[in-house]
Design a protein around this motif. Sequence first.
Motif, PDB file in Angstrom:
ATOM      1  N   GLU A 230       1.020  -1.193   0.024  1.00 48.02           N
ATOM      2  CA  GLU A 230      -0.011  -0.071   0.092  1.00 48.02           C
ATOM      3  C   GLU A 230       1.096   1.273   0.167  1.00 48.02           C
ATOM      4  O   GLU A 230       1.830   1.261   0.655  1.00 48.02           O
ATOM      5  CB  GLU A 230      -0.913   0.145   1.217  1.00 48.02           C
ATOM      6  N   GLU A 240      -1.995   4.520  -3.839  1.00 46.03           N
ATOM      7  CA  GLU A 240      -2.427   3.259  -4.841  1.00 46.03           C
ATOM      8  C   GLU A 240      -2.000   2.057  -3.847  1.00 46.03           C
ATOM      9  O   GLU A 240      -1.318   2.064  -3.072  1.00 46.03           O
ATOM     10  CB  GLU A 240      -1.384   3.464  -6.219  1.00 46.03           C
ATOM     11  N   GLU A 241      -2.222   0.839  -4.568  1.00 49.01           N
ATOM     12  CA  GLU A 241      -1.701  -0.391  -4.031  1.00 49.01           C
ATOM     13  C   GLU A 241      -1.178  -1.364  -5.154  1.00 49.01           C
ATOM     14  O   GLU A 241      -1.691  -0.880  -6.507  1.00 49.01           O
ATOM     15  CB  GLU A 241      -2.826  -1.133  -3.611  1.00 49.01           C
ATOM     16  N   GLN A 248      -4.246  -6.883 -10.425  1.00 42.53           N
ATOM     17  CA  GLN A 248      -4.570  -6.910  -8.765  1.00 42.53           C
ATOM     18  C   GLN A 248      -5.108  -8.368  -8.508  1.00 42.53           C
ATOM     19  O   GLN A 248      -5.820  -8.299  -7.338  1.00 42.53           O
ATOM     20  CB  GLN A 248      -5.077  -5.600  -8.399  1.00 42.53           C
ATOM     21  N   ASP A 283       6.320   2.952  -9.155  1.00 43.59           N
ATOM     22  CA  ASP A 283       4.655   2.852  -9.175  1.00 43.59           C
ATOM     23  C   ASP A 283       4.378   1.270  -9.250  1.00 43.59           C
ATOM     24  O   ASP A 283       3.219   1.033  -9.745  1.00 43.59           O
ATOM     25  CB  ASP A 283       4.431   3.505 -10.570  1.00 43.59           C
TER      26      ASP A 283
END
Length: 329
Positions: A230, A240-241, A248, A283
């Motif tokens: 996280e 974001e995660e 995801q 990222d």
Amino acid sequence: MTGKATWSRLLTIIALIGVGQASLFSYSYVTKRNPVQVLQNNLPAMAAPVAPTYLFNIYGEWGEGALLKPMAVAVAGRRIYVSDTANQRVQVFDYDGKPVGMIGRPGQGKGQFRFPYGLAVDGRGQVYVADLYNGSISIFTRDGEFLGYFGEKDPSEDLLKGPAGLALAGDRLYVADVRKSQVLAFSLDGRLVRTIGEKGSEPGQLLSPNAVAVSGDRVYVVDTGNDRVEVFSTEGSFIEEFNGSPNQDESLLVNPRGIAFDGRGVLYVVSNLTNHIHGFDRDGKPYFSFGNAGADDGNFYLPNGLTVDDQGRVYVTDTANGRVVVYQN
């Protein structure tokens, strides 16, 4: 002659610049395309970072000096600090991995540990040790003298429940609290500045986070119970995660533990139950992975903690194999 020749060369350069500008204008007018953008799009892509190379293992000394269930590692001033967790102490090694000292002893009092876990070293060489079971962070000199508790006068106070991973960044100490399912940010005088996240499984929530890393204005938390990373701002806002999967769903990270950045900007994350270390960009885009299950050089059995020093060395606590595995970028 020299002055005339210099003036002539200067006029030639100016003329060539003018011709170049005219050519770019003509290209742009005819094709309706930005020549600078076309040039950028056709430049060769920079090579992606690759996994580090295995160097050596650190086991400690034979017998009573051997590492037993090492959980975390920190490096500062050419010293390597390892949470020798099952022995309820911290072992100190030189840069070649040779033992040079120990910090702490078993117990619940000052300078004692029940479950030493997260480690950090500040600019003065003071060593911070999070004790998951005592619910405290103890501070020592580099030579092992107990200085006091961080953030509270006594571990019986209730601010910290289960401190695990530590990260020093600027004038803040970030603490991943496993039992609170939060990250706590403190000023270096021990004042609680901010809490990050709350218990849960939704975006921006955490479940038993084990470690934290900071890069610029971002805080990266291994959300251990939710098999993901996280990302928050240093102000505590969720950003974001990621878990290594494009959509995801099936996570590359299974029971993730240690987390750290190297000098290239690569984010390393330990996947404890798959015995892999994964490298991501800032990222969450995967770069590489390394390691497999086993006791051979470069492999792991339940790896946990991880750090990277300023020389590009990567250190992984190979918990069940009772060692620290060292790599080089």
